[in-house]
Design a protein around this motif. Structure first.
Motif, short mmCIF file in Angstrom:
data_model
loop_
_atom_site.label_atom_id
_atom_site.label_comp_id
_atom_site.label_asym_id
_atom_site.label_seq_id
_atom_site.Cartn_x
_atom_site.Cartn_y
_atom_site.Cartn_z
N ALA A 157 2.10 -9.37 3.60
CA ALA A 157 1.28 -8.43 4.37
C ALA A 157 0.19 -7.54 3.40
N MET A 158 0.63 -6.93 2.28
CA MET A 158 -0.14 -6.40 1.21
C MET A 158 -0.83 -7.45 0.67
N ASP A 159 -0.60 -8.49 0.38
CA ASP A 159 -1.49 -9.52 -0.04
C ASP A 159 -2.67 -9.60 0.68
N ALA A 160 -2.51 -9.65 2.03
CA ALA A 160 -3.67 -9.95 3.24
C ALA A 160 -4.40 -8.50 2.94
N VAL A 161 -3.87 -7.61 3.02
CA VAL A 161 -4.70 -6.17 2.82
C VAL A 161 -5.60 -6.31 1.63
N ILE A 162 -4.78 -6.54 0.27
CA ILE A 162 -5.97 -6.54 -0.86
C ILE A 162 -7.15 -7.67 -0.60
N GLN A 191 -1.19 1.50 -5.17
CA GLN A 191 -1.22 1.16 -6.57
C GLN A 191 -1.27 -0.43 -6.76
N ALA A 192 -0.99 -1.08 -5.89
CA ALA A 192 -1.15 -2.60 -5.83
C ALA A 192 -2.61 -2.92 -5.53
N VAL A 193 -2.92 -2.20 -4.39
CA VAL A 193 -4.54 -2.61 -4.17
C VAL A 193 -5.58 -2.06 -5.31
N ALA A 194 -5.13 -1.01 -5.97
CA ALA A 194 -5.89 -0.36 -7.06
C ALA A 194 -5.84 -1.34 -8.20
N THR A 222 4.09 -4.17 10.05
CA THR A 222 4.14 -3.09 10.56
C THR A 222 3.30 -1.83 9.42
N HIS A 223 3.47 -0.59 10.00
CA HIS A 223 2.71 0.43 9.44
C HIS A 223 2.65 0.68 8.03
N LEU A 224 3.70 0.02 7.20
CA LEU A 224 3.79 0.07 5.84
C LEU A 224 3.36 -1.03 5.29
#
Length: 225
Positions: free
Chosen positions: A198-203, A49-52, A190-192
């Motif tokens: 970490a999620m900021d980097a993914v986005i 949801q954060a990515v979306a 890690t995996h999650l």
């Protein structure tokens, strides 16, 4: 479906399995990104949801939906049935393409997590003219098996730096892809991807990939890297 597809957020029900999803279409949408969730996850995943949400702000439409019905989820084997998951995802891509001209005209990207990444790659191999780009987050692209060399969509694999076994599986899958491709490793994640930043980097990585391959300049054709 439960409501008409239009600008804004709609709850949809996708036949024939009556899969439930949330479709968000911002004004002047430049592309449609469909999320394929992984094992033990759903459209309610806070990470996806954060990515979306970030992609919506960049004027990409998004669909988050459940690949399995509640009854099917009760059987753990279904979570790893890549053929079933891919068949569902192919159906969803095709279903969206006939619902409304504004949706049908949008270039499609797939964002897969865990086993959903394998389903996304199999779908990309089956629908090469429809799927323009694939991003995998903490995915198992190796489970796409023989479909990997047939993928024609530029593919980005994102893995946590502390997710050691998954790194190796992604590296092996990367060698089988014959398209513009990249492997991004998020240090310390890690995996999650629950670590700070970490999620900021993914986005950031996902947004850059979709900007490159789903927007006007990216539609000129795959480029070598």
């Amino acid at each position: 479906m439960t409501s008409r597809l239009s600008t804004g957020t709609s709850e949809v029900t996708i036949p024939p399995a009556d899969l439930v999803g949330t479709l968000t279409v911002p004004q002047h949408a430049r592309g449609l990104i469909i999320f394929a969730h992984g094992s033990g996850s759903s459209r309610q995943s806070p990470r996806n949801q954060a990515v979306a949400g970030a992609l919506n702000e960049l004027t990409f439409a998004t669909l988050l939906f459940d690949l399995l019905t509640p009854t099917e989820e009760a059987d753990r084997a279904n979570v790893f049935d890549i053929s079933l998951l891919a068949e569902r995802l192919v159906n969803v891509v095709q279903w969206l393409g006939v619902q409304e001209p504004s949706i049908a005209a949008l270039p499609v990207g797939l964002f897969g997590a865990s086993t959903g990444a394998a389903a996304a790659l199999v779908t990309a191999a089956r629908l090469p003219e429809r799927v323009r780009a694939v991003v995998s987050r903490g995915g198992r692209p190796d489970l796409a098996g023989h479909a990997l060399p047939m993928v024609r969509s530029p593919t980005l694999l994102i893995v946590g730096g502390a997710d050691f076994s998954v790194i190796e599986l992604n590296q092996a899958a990367l060698t089988q892809l014959a398209v513009p491709k990249a492997l991004k490793i998020i240090p310390g994640a890690t995996h999650l991807f629950s670590e700070l930043g970490a999620m900021d980097a993914v986005i950031a990585h996902a947004a850059h990939w979709f900007e490159q391959y789903l927007t006007a300049r990216g539609q000129q054709g795959p480029r070598t890297k």
